[in-house]
Scaffold this motif. Structure first.
Motif, PDB file in Angstrom:
ATOM      1  N   GLU A 587     -12.047   9.036  26.537  1.00 41.12           N
ATOM      2  CA  GLU A 587     -11.440   8.116  27.512  1.00 41.12           C
ATOM      3  C   GLU A 587     -11.057   8.823  28.813  1.00 41.12           C
ATOM      4  OE1 GLU A 587      -9.512   5.410  23.951  1.00 41.12           O
ATOM      5  OE2 GLU A 587      -8.182   6.316  25.420  1.00 41.12           O
ATOM      6  N   VAL A 588     -10.468  10.017  28.713  1.00 36.23           N
ATOM      7  CA  VAL A 588     -10.065  10.683  29.964  1.00 36.23           C
ATOM      8  C   VAL A 588     -11.292  11.178  30.750  1.00 36.23           C
ATOM      9  CG1 VAL A 588      -7.688  11.238  29.378  1.00 36.23           C
ATOM     10  CG2 VAL A 588      -9.496  12.853  28.750  1.00 36.23           C
ATOM     11  N   HIS A 589     -12.324  11.602  30.027  1.00 38.62           N
ATOM     12  CA  HIS A 589     -13.611  11.912  30.668  1.00 38.62           C
ATOM     13  C   HIS A 589     -14.078  10.726  31.499  1.00 38.62           C
ATOM     14  CE1 HIS A 589     -16.046  15.446  29.951  1.00 38.62           C
ATOM     15  NE2 HIS A 589     -15.506  15.611  28.761  1.00 38.62           N
ATOM     16  N   GLU A 590     -14.123   9.582  30.824  1.00 39.92           N
ATOM     17  CA  GLU A 590     -14.633   8.347  31.430  1.00 39.92           C
ATOM     18  C   GLU A 590     -13.742   7.912  32.604  1.00 39.92           C
ATOM     19  OE1 GLU A 590     -17.236   5.344  32.000  1.00 39.92           O
ATOM     20  OE2 GLU A 590     -17.513   7.160  30.807  1.00 39.92           O
ATOM     21  N   LEU A 591     -12.428   8.042  32.424  1.00 37.70           N
ATOM     22  CA  LEU A 591     -11.482   7.658  33.476  1.00 37.70           C
ATOM     23  C   LEU A 591     -11.746   8.450  34.751  1.00 37.70           C
ATOM     24  CD1 LEU A 591      -8.794   6.203  34.335  1.00 37.70           C
ATOM     25  CD2 LEU A 591      -7.581   8.193  33.426  1.00 37.70           C
ATOM     26  N   LEU A 592     -11.936   9.752  34.591  1.00 38.68           N
ATOM     27  CA  LEU A 592     -12.178  10.592  35.768  1.00 38.68           C
ATOM     28  C   LEU A 592     -13.502  10.210  36.429  1.00 38.68           C
ATOM     29  CD1 LEU A 592     -11.297  12.973  37.543  1.00 38.68           C
ATOM     30  CD2 LEU A 592     -12.547  14.495  35.992  1.00 38.68           C
ATOM     31  N   LYS A 593     -14.511   9.979  35.598  1.00 39.68           N
ATOM     32  CA  LYS A 593     -15.833   9.614  36.129  1.00 39.68           C
ATOM     33  C   LYS A 593     -15.744   8.318  36.941  1.00 39.68           C
ATOM     34  CE  LYS A 593     -20.409   8.726  34.334  1.00 39.68           C
ATOM     35  NZ  LYS A 593     -20.606   7.648  33.373  1.00 39.68           N
ATOM     36  N   GLN A 594     -15.050   7.338  36.380  1.00 44.30           N
ATOM     37  CA  GLN A 594     -14.921   6.056  37.088  1.00 44.30           C
ATOM     38  C   GLN A 594     -14.175   6.220  38.399  1.00 44.30           C
ATOM     39  OE1 GLN A 594     -13.015   3.455  34.312  1.00 44.30           O
ATOM     40  NE2 GLN A 594     -14.891   3.079  33.139  1.00 44.30           N
ATOM     41  N   LYS A 595     -13.144   7.035  38.391  1.00 45.69           N
ATOM     42  CA  LYS A 595     -12.366   7.284  39.620  1.00 45.69           C
ATOM     43  C   LYS A 595     -13.252   7.924  40.675  1.00 45.69           C
ATOM     44  CE  LYS A 595      -7.846   6.951  40.304  1.00 45.69           C
ATOM     45  NZ  LYS A 595      -7.103   6.206  39.368  1.00 45.69           N
ATOM     46  N   ILE A 716      -2.550  14.502  30.840  1.00 40.67           N
ATOM     47  CA  ILE A 716      -3.871  14.480  31.478  1.00 40.67           C
ATOM     48  C   ILE A 716      -4.134  13.097  32.082  1.00 40.67           C
ATOM     49  CG2 ILE A 716      -6.344  14.790  31.107  1.00 40.67           C
ATOM     50  CD1 ILE A 716      -5.626  16.456  28.606  1.00 40.67           C
ATOM     51  N   ARG A 717      -3.969  12.062  31.260  1.00 47.19           N
ATOM     52  CA  ARG A 717      -4.372  10.720  31.683  1.00 47.19           C
ATOM     53  C   ARG A 717      -3.555  10.231  32.888  1.00 47.19           C
ATOM     54  NH1 ARG A 717      -6.871   6.698  28.466  1.00 47.19           N
ATOM     55  NH2 ARG A 717      -6.332   7.894  26.616  1.00 47.19           N
ATOM     56  N   GLU A 718      -2.248  10.365  32.806  1.00 46.32           N
ATOM     57  CA  GLU A 718      -1.431   9.826  33.900  1.00 46.32           C
ATOM     58  C   GLU A 718      -1.555  10.677  35.164  1.00 46.32           C
ATOM     59  OE1 GLU A 718       2.308   8.942  31.599  1.00 46.32           O
ATOM     60  OE2 GLU A 718       1.882   6.943  32.365  1.00 46.32           O
ATOM     61  N   SER A 719      -1.849  11.962  35.010  1.00 43.04           N
ATOM     62  CA  SER A 719      -2.093  12.776  36.206  1.00 43.04           C
ATOM     63  C   SER A 719      -3.350  12.294  36.920  1.00 43.04           C
ATOM     64  CB  SER A 719      -2.236  14.253  35.835  1.00 43.04           C
ATOM     65  OG  SER A 719      -1.060  14.698  35.200  1.00 43.04           O
ATOM     66  N   ILE A 720      -4.383  11.959  36.155  1.00 45.53           N
ATOM     67  CA  ILE A 720      -5.607  11.435  36.785  1.00 45.53           C
ATOM     68  C   ILE A 720      -5.309  10.084  37.438  1.00 45.53           C
ATOM     69  CG2 ILE A 720      -7.957  10.594  36.357  1.00 45.53           C
ATOM     70  CD1 ILE A 720      -8.180  12.666  34.110  1.00 45.53           C
ATOM     71  N   GLU A 721      -4.584   9.226  36.708  1.00 49.18           N
ATOM     72  CA  GLU A 721      -4.262   7.906  37.272  1.00 49.18           C
ATOM     73  C   GLU A 721      -3.472   8.028  38.574  1.00 49.18           C
ATOM     74  OE1 GLU A 721      -4.187   5.346  33.087  1.00 49.18           O
ATOM     75  OE2 GLU A 721      -2.302   5.920  34.006  1.00 49.18           O
ATOM     76  N   LEU A 722      -2.570   9.020  38.617  1.00 51.02           N
ATOM     77  CA  LEU A 722      -1.737   9.199  39.816  1.00 51.02           C
ATOM     78  C   LEU A 722      -2.397  10.132  40.837  1.00 51.02           C
ATOM     79  CD1 LEU A 722       1.708   9.506  37.988  1.00 51.02           C
ATOM     80  CD2 LEU A 722       0.844   7.531  39.272  1.00 51.02           C
TER      81      LEU A 722
END
Ligand SMILES: [Zn+2]
Length: 760
Positions: A587-595, A716-722
């Motif tokens: 999920e975090v891989h994918e989140l970063l890719k989408q961003k 990790i996840r919230e740092s990418i989101e922010l």
């Protein structure tokens, strides 16, 4: 405290590559962690246990506990605690009340008025209904308010901010509307309520109103109370706005320590978890004139609710005056704690809780869960008298002060923190109950256990196991064919991760005691949450009216507690945990890719003049700003740790199977269990999550900007989101270390099991 069911869809459908060994106990005589012989014995006691819970008694308990308002500090709150204590004692439990003294402010004054363009004063009052016998207990009802709002007196223009989550403010910026110096009005929903004043404050607002739009829990859904279950015009959702996700839950004045009589307390001005701006909840009756007076851009379509008005964003000519003061008193909370001493492994604790305090009468929240807890306690007491001796100590807790923000559970667990870290096997929570499907959130080491229990409890409506019904629900609602296939081929359904909003937080997120949160729901709608209408009349007309799901909950939780207390080897399964870690990594891989893709595209459209070209000069929108494309983050340390955990978990499963087939020496198992129960603790980092050290679990946390909804691998996840990519990079090795420590631990235990199986 919260409504939970909808999130099951979000987390039930994540696909997974890597399954544990068959985790099914269906049609298999051996229960997880039990030998063949002890399984047979366990099943006999479970059979006796399951026949005991009685819907008629659940009805009686609810009538008694919800007869009068029973918020923290009220006479009936104490009365209920004493009554629960007497019940536990009469059923053979060693029980007592543990008192803590906490900061719990109630309103001294509340005023909300519009001074321009047309004068209007909000009622801020829920009317009694003739047909509903407890709705007229005015002298004992708490007024409608948000606890831990600061005192304040502000007059300012009003801006409508949809649900008031960060994405809504991005949209506002594009509409060219600022909330600086304004009072915002947000709809309830889509985030925990305390997030709304927090985000408003971050954007410069000076006051916050939160209202219940009829689209979310009013006439859009069904008839309103008392004709139907939904929120009537003047119904208001009370609730806490303590800023616990950014700081800590529990008593504001005693962070990290129990709020005992002599505890060292902070000054109120130094408490870090109070809301930043004055906040007040209102009904849609009170909200309508305010929203109607707004001008400015028409609200985007997804922002509009079901009121018969055109929703504008504002500000316009309207001026709103909000003034609130509170008494800031220290009040007592009464936790009722009952105990059945374990026989051979008494220093291993299985803890089970549900709160007893409510905002008002609280038949659904929390009494519908509390009554199941009581029937469990009666049934366990009954079989205990008949000769059942749990291996481990069972602790039952009826918490006080959950509604203001987990006061009773947090203060109790902080007081007993050292013991809990030494002895805590698991914590099992409920918080209300309804009709429908079993939902289950929890630490993934307990996933196989819950699946096993759910296979052995009958659904009262469908005549199949509650496991099968939940499985079918997940299949039917899966997001695509791949997700459906994953559910069908995986032996266990997945636990949702733990967010917050109910009493497991201190156990899981702060102390690393593997926790569960269970309940039934999904079939009945309701709009009485935290209002005076959440009462016995409402519950017995519109929810689990014959208490058959109350009985199913008592069976489900009781079996969970019994298996935790009786198993030869603690019933954790680490391959399920390993699956969850793999999901989060993907999920975090994918989140970063989408961003990265989104920002690349946005930058390109800016460079190509696309925003300019499509702009409507009569309804202009501000283009987004150019942003740097997010850099790649090195997830390799976490990938390596996840692989190590998958391998050691597999080894553990094989080793455990071999030991359970052989002749086990119980003395050896005692030592093994003492070690095993610390397994969840390894997922903590003593420094905690970035900027919120109270939350120490590296896998599960309440979301900074979602609140109750969980954020997994939050660092990790919230740092990418922010958009703080260096922080994400910094967090990967910290999460990896926790997972790797777990992998090493599981491998050690598996090796010990190998030796036992070989008779060494
Ligand atoms: Zn509750």
């Amino acid at each position: 405290m919260r409504r939970l069911f909808a999130v099951m869809l979000m987390f039930g459908t994540v696909s997974s590559q890597c399954f544990g060994q068959s985790a099914s106990s269906a049609g298999n005589d051996s229960l997880l962690g039990f030998t063949g012989q002890s399984s047979a014995q366990e099943r006999q006691w479970e059979g006796k246990y399951k026949s005991i819970p009685d819907p008629k008694l659940l009805w009686d308990y609810m009538q008694r506990l919800s007869a009068r308002p029973h918020h923290v500090g009220s006479p009936y709150d104490k009365d209920n605690a004493e009554w629960i204590l007497a019940q536990l004692q009469s059923w053979g439990w060693d029980a007592k009340i543990e008192q803590f003294d906490v900061l719990f402010p109630t309103p001294k004054s509340r005023l909300l008025e519009m001074t321009a363009p047309t004068p209007f004063t909000a009622k801020l009052e829920e009317p009694a209904l003739a047909i509903d016998p407890t709705s007229n207990q005015k002298s004992e009802q708490l007024p409608t308010y948000n606890a831990y709002s600061p005192d304040g007196d502000v007059t300012a223009p009003l801006v409508f901010v949809n649900y008031g989550i960060p994405a809504d403010y991005e949209e506002l910026e594009r509409l060219g509307v600022s909330v600086k110096g304004a009072i915002v009005i947000a709809k309830y929903g889509h985030s925990w309520r305390g997030v709304k004043p927090r985000v408003a404050w971050e954007h410069g607002a000076i006051g916050c109103l939160i209202y219940s739009d009829p689209q979310d829990d009013g006439y859009f859904e069904d008839k309103t109370f008392p004709e139907g279950p939904m929120r009537p015009t003047e119904g208001v959702q009370r609730g806490s706005v303590m800023d616990f996700p950014h700081s800590y839950p529990g008593d504001p004045l005693t962070p990290g320590i129990g709020a005992t009589k002599d505890a060292k307390r902070l000054d109120i001005k130094d408490a870090k978890n109070l809301a930043p701006i004055p906040t007040l909840p209102i009904s849609y009756g009170d909200a309508t004139p305010l929203l109607k007076a707004l001008t400015g851009p028409v609200a985007p379509e997804s922002w509009r609710g079901s009121l018969p008005i055109t929703y504008h964003v504002g500000p316009g000519a309207s001026k709103v005056h909000l003034a609130v003061t509170f008494d800031w008193k220290i009040r007592p909370v009464y936790d009722v704690i009952g105990r059945i001493q374990g026989s051979s492994e008494a220093d291993e604790w299985v803890v089970r809780g549900n709160h007893h305090d409510a905002w008002v009468n609280g038949a659904e929240d929390p009494v519908s869960g509390q009554v199941s807890l009581l029937e469990e306690a009666r049934a366990l007491g009954t079989i205990h008298k008949q000769g059942w001796q749990p291996r481990r100590t069972i602790i039952y807790a009826a918490w006080d002060g959950e509604e203001p923000m987990l006061l009773g559970s947090t203060e109790w667990a902080e007081t007993h923190a050292v013991e809990l870290q030494q002895h805590g096997v698991a914590y099992v929570n409920t918080d209300g109950n309804g009709r429908g499907f079993l939902y289950a959130e929890g630490a993934h080491s307990l996933e196989a256990l819950v699946n096993g229990v759910a296979r052995d409890v009958q659904d009262p409506e469908a005549g199949i196991s509650v496991w099968q019904r939940s499985e079918d629900y997940r299949i039917h609602n899966a997001k695509d064919a791949e997700a459906r296939q994953a559910i069908r081929t995986r032996p266990d359904w997945k636990l949702m991760p733990l967010g917050s909003g109910t009493d497991y937080t201190v156990f899981e997120h702060h102390l690393g005691v593997a926790s569960l949160n269970l309940g039934f729901g999904g079939e009945d709608k309701g709009g009485i949450y935290h209002s005076i209408y959440d009462d016995f009349y409402w519950y017995t007309h519109f929810s689990d009216t014959d208490f058959v799901y109350g009985k199913a909950l008592a069976q489900t939780v009781g079996l969970t507690v019994m298996r935790l207390a009786d198993a030869d080897v603690l019933p954790y399964r680490f391959s399920n945990l390993s699956d969850a870690v793999n999901d989060y990594l993907k999920e975090v891989h994918e989140l970063l890719k989408q961003k990265q893709e989104k920002i690349k595209e946005q930058n390109r459209e800016l460079e190509d003049g696309v925003y300019k070209a499509i702009n409507d000069p009569r309804r202009p929108k501000v283009p987004p700003k150019q942003e740097p494309v997010p850099p790649y983050v090195n997830f390799a340390p976490l990938q390596n740790a996840a692989d190590a955990l998958a391998k050691s978990a597999e080894h553990y499963n094989k080793a455990l199977t071999a030991v359970m087939k052989g002749n086990v020496d119980p003395a050896k198992l005692g030592a093994l269990n003492d070690k095993l129960l610390t397994s969840e603790r390894l997922l903590l980092n003593p420094d905690g999550l970035p900027s919120r050290p109270y939350y120490k679990h590296m896998l599960y946390a309440p979301g900074l900007y979602s609140g109750y909804a969980p954020k997994t691998v939050s660092g990790i996840r919230e740092s990418i989101e922010l958009k703080d990519y260096p922080l994400a990079e910094h967090e990967v090795p910290r999460v990896a270390k926790a997972v790797n420590d777990e992998a090493i631990f599981v491998e050690q235990v598996a090796t010990e099991l190998d030796k036992m199986a070989a008779g060494k």
